[in-house]
Write a protein that holds these residues in place. Structure first.
Motif, PDB file in Angstrom:
ATOM      1  N   GLU A  95      40.473  74.068  64.341  1.00 10.95           N
ATOM      2  CA  GLU A  95      40.766  72.727  65.166  1.00 10.95           C
ATOM      3  C   GLU A  95      41.323  71.782  64.485  1.00 10.95           C
ATOM      4  O   GLU A  95      42.130  71.383  66.064  1.00 10.95           O
ATOM      5  CB  GLU A  95      39.221  72.890  65.407  1.00 10.95           C
ATOM      6  CG  GLU A  95      38.680  71.880  66.533  1.00 10.95           C
ATOM      7  CD  GLU A  95      37.484  71.940  67.266  1.00 10.95           C
ATOM      8  OE1 GLU A  95      37.062  70.379  67.137  1.00 10.95           O
ATOM      9  OE2 GLU A  95      36.597  72.615  66.857  1.00 10.95           O
ATOM     10  N   LEU A  96      41.351  71.314  63.621  1.00 10.57           N
ATOM     11  CA  LEU A  96      41.424  69.941  63.225  1.00 10.57           C
ATOM     12  C   LEU A  96      43.261  70.183  62.951  1.00 10.57           C
ATOM     13  O   LEU A  96      43.871  69.195  63.682  1.00 10.57           O
ATOM     14  CB  LEU A  96      41.212  69.789  62.046  1.00 10.57           C
ATOM     15  CG  LEU A  96      39.976  69.020  62.700  1.00 10.57           C
ATOM     16  CD1 LEU A  96      39.058  68.780  60.478  1.00 10.57           C
ATOM     17  CD2 LEU A  96      39.327  68.057  62.866  1.00 10.57           C
ATOM     18  N   PHE A  97      43.656  70.763  62.904  1.00  9.59           N
ATOM     19  CA  PHE A  97      45.112  71.672  62.385  1.00  9.59           C
ATOM     20  C   PHE A  97      45.808  71.099  63.773  1.00  9.59           C
ATOM     21  O   PHE A  97      46.421  70.688  63.796  1.00  9.59           O
ATOM     22  CB  PHE A  97      45.355  72.435  61.612  1.00  9.59           C
ATOM     23  CG  PHE A  97      45.659  71.935  59.996  1.00  9.59           C
ATOM     24  CD1 PHE A  97      46.004  70.772  59.263  1.00  9.59           C
ATOM     25  CD2 PHE A  97      44.521  73.257  59.659  1.00  9.59           C
ATOM     26  CE1 PHE A  97      45.279  70.841  57.811  1.00  9.59           C
ATOM     27  CE2 PHE A  97      44.013  72.799  58.329  1.00  9.59           C
ATOM     28  CZ  PHE A  97      45.258  71.711  57.003  1.00  9.59           C
ATOM     29  N   LYS A  98      44.802  72.246  64.540  1.00 13.22           N
ATOM     30  CA  LYS A  98      45.964  72.307  66.190  1.00 13.22           C
ATOM     31  C   LYS A  98      45.908  70.661  66.473  1.00 13.22           C
ATOM     32  O   LYS A  98      46.853  70.241  67.697  1.00 13.22           O
ATOM     33  CB  LYS A  98      44.676  73.340  67.018  1.00 13.22           C
ATOM     34  CG  LYS A  98      45.217  73.239  68.412  1.00 13.22           C
ATOM     35  CD  LYS A  98      44.479  74.113  68.983  1.00 13.22           C
ATOM     36  CE  LYS A  98      44.562  74.532  70.408  1.00 13.22           C
ATOM     37  NZ  LYS A  98      43.586  75.013  71.815  1.00 13.22           N
ATOM     38  N   LYS A  99      44.572  70.209  66.898  1.00 11.27           N
ATOM     39  CA  LYS A  99      45.405  68.923  67.580  1.00 11.27           C
ATOM     40  C   LYS A  99      45.860  67.836  66.491  1.00 11.27           C
ATOM     41  O   LYS A  99      46.296  67.097  67.112  1.00 11.27           O
ATOM     42  CB  LYS A  99      43.192  67.917  67.500  1.00 11.27           C
ATOM     43  CG  LYS A  99      43.599  67.032  67.862  1.00 11.27           C
ATOM     44  CD  LYS A  99      43.273  66.572  68.556  1.00 11.27           C
ATOM     45  CE  LYS A  99      42.963  64.813  69.255  1.00 11.27           C
ATOM     46  NZ  LYS A  99      42.564  64.833  71.233  1.00 11.27           N
ATOM     47  N   ILE A 100      45.719  67.910  65.271  1.00  8.70           N
ATOM     48  CA  ILE A 100      47.012  67.236  64.450  1.00  8.70           C
ATOM     49  C   ILE A 100      48.330  67.501  65.528  1.00  8.70           C
ATOM     50  O   ILE A 100      49.250  66.738  65.632  1.00  8.70           O
ATOM     51  CB  ILE A 100      46.884  67.356  62.988  1.00  8.70           C
ATOM     52  CG1 ILE A 100      45.877  66.495  62.676  1.00  8.70           C
ATOM     53  CG2 ILE A 100      48.276  67.215  62.300  1.00  8.70           C
ATOM     54  CD1 ILE A 100      45.236  66.637  61.198  1.00  8.70           C
ATOM     55  N   HIS A 101      49.113  69.030  65.705  1.00  6.99           N
ATOM     56  CA  HIS A 101      49.923  69.343  66.208  1.00  6.99           C
ATOM     57  C   HIS A 101      50.136  69.127  67.229  1.00  6.99           C
ATOM     58  O   HIS A 101      51.244  68.135  67.563  1.00  6.99           O
ATOM     59  CB  HIS A 101      49.333  71.009  66.104  1.00  6.99           C
ATOM     60  CG  HIS A 101      50.968  71.486  66.305  1.00  6.99           C
ATOM     61  ND1 HIS A 101      52.552  71.543  65.807  1.00  6.99           N
ATOM     62  CD2 HIS A 101      50.884  72.498  67.033  1.00  6.99           C
ATOM     63  CE1 HIS A 101      53.291  72.234  65.939  1.00  6.99           C
ATOM     64  NE2 HIS A 101      52.955  73.134  67.469  1.00  6.99           N
ATOM     65  N   LEU A 103      49.206  65.967  69.004  1.00 11.94           N
ATOM     66  CA  LEU A 103      49.343  64.894  68.741  1.00 11.94           C
ATOM     67  C   LEU A 103      51.430  64.503  68.401  1.00 11.94           C
ATOM     68  O   LEU A 103      52.191  63.853  68.715  1.00 11.94           O
ATOM     69  CB  LEU A 103      48.289  64.091  68.379  1.00 11.94           C
ATOM     70  CG  LEU A 103      46.590  63.918  68.411  1.00 11.94           C
ATOM     71  CD1 LEU A 103      46.037  63.220  67.049  1.00 11.94           C
ATOM     72  CD2 LEU A 103      47.420  63.133  69.242  1.00 11.94           C
ATOM     73  N   ARG A 104      51.090  65.460  67.295  1.00 12.41           N
ATOM     74  CA  ARG A 104      52.762  65.174  66.541  1.00 12.41           C
ATOM     75  C   ARG A 104      53.651  65.477  67.895  1.00 12.41           C
ATOM     76  O   ARG A 104      55.137  64.918  67.627  1.00 12.41           O
ATOM     77  CB  ARG A 104      53.175  65.886  65.421  1.00 12.41           C
ATOM     78  CG  ARG A 104      51.983  65.451  64.181  1.00 12.41           C
ATOM     79  CD  ARG A 104      52.441  65.922  62.204  1.00 12.41           C
ATOM     80  NE  ARG A 104      51.830  65.281  61.981  1.00 12.41           N
ATOM     81  CZ  ARG A 104      51.733  64.098  61.209  1.00 12.41           C
ATOM     82  NH1 ARG A 104      53.290  63.217  61.857  1.00 12.41           N
ATOM     83  NH2 ARG A 104      51.377  63.043  60.321  1.00 12.41           N
ATOM     84  N   GLU A 105      53.169  66.702  68.555  1.00 13.16           N
ATOM     85  CA  GLU A 105      54.315  67.090  69.347  1.00 13.16           C
ATOM     86  C   GLU A 105      54.699  66.057  70.481  1.00 13.16           C
ATOM     87  O   GLU A 105      56.051  66.095  70.792  1.00 13.16           O
ATOM     88  CB  GLU A 105      53.657  68.085  70.004  1.00 13.16           C
ATOM     89  CG  GLU A 105      54.183  69.714  69.170  1.00 13.16           C
ATOM     90  CD  GLU A 105      53.827  70.853  70.583  1.00 13.16           C
ATOM     91  OE1 GLU A 105      53.120  70.708  71.114  1.00 13.16           O
ATOM     92  OE2 GLU A 105      54.509  72.094  69.193  1.00 13.16           O
ATOM     93  N   GLN A 106      53.387  65.736  70.580  1.00 18.68           N
ATOM     94  CA  GLN A 106      53.506  64.014  71.613  1.00 18.68           C
ATOM     95  C   GLN A 106      53.930  62.988  71.230  1.00 18.68           C
ATOM     96  O   GLN A 106      55.172  62.796  72.405  1.00 18.68           O
ATOM     97  CB  GLN A 106      51.921  64.327  72.078  1.00 18.68           C
ATOM     98  CG  GLN A 106      51.686  65.162  73.010  1.00 18.68           C
ATOM     99  CD  GLN A 106      49.671  64.406  73.489  1.00 18.68           C
ATOM    100  OE1 GLN A 106      49.478  63.582  73.687  1.00 18.68           O
ATOM    101  NE2 GLN A 106      48.984  65.654  73.750  1.00 18.68           N
TER     102      GLN A 106
END
Length: 116
Positions: A95-101, A103-106
């Motif tokens: 879940e945390l890695f998905k959120k980080i990914h 945000l980085r895409e945005q």
């Protein structure tokens, strides 16, 4: 029992199968992930999320920003007794890695404006 102790022992909503996706890390009596190392890794990932959110906010306000570096984590040792459930911990890390990914895409979208 305090709220943090309930969180760490997984006593909130025990009927759910996917505790880790809710950020609840249940303890197991034998094995599991080392508690101290797990909490340290979670803290580092949450710090990265906060930094990414701040950079995204600055980007939206058209202010200068810098994309923070990716957090590198060491593998977490297994505990001999009384660690965090591996299933819950892996689900929460996902879940945390998905959120980080996300945000980085945005942040990386439309970075041709020279900010970084």
């Amino acid at each position: 029992m305090g709220k943090l102790e309930k969180f760490l022992n997984g006593e909130i909503d025990d009927g759910s199968e996917d505790q880790g996706a809710k950020g609840i890390l249940r303890t197991v009596r034998f094995g599991g992930y080392d508690k101290k190392e797990t909490l340290f890794a979670v803290n580092r990932l949450q710090d990265e999320i906060v930094a990414l959110e701040q950079a995204l906010k600055a980007k939206k306000l058209e202010m200068p920003y810098k994309i923070p570096p990716e957090t590198e984590l060491k593998p977490i040792r297994r505990a001999m007794t009384g660690g965090f459930s591996e299933k819950d911990t892996n689900a929460y890390f996902d879940e945390l890695f998905k959120k980080i990914h996300e945000l980085r895409e945005q942040l990386e979208a439309d970075t041709a404006d020279g900010n970084e």
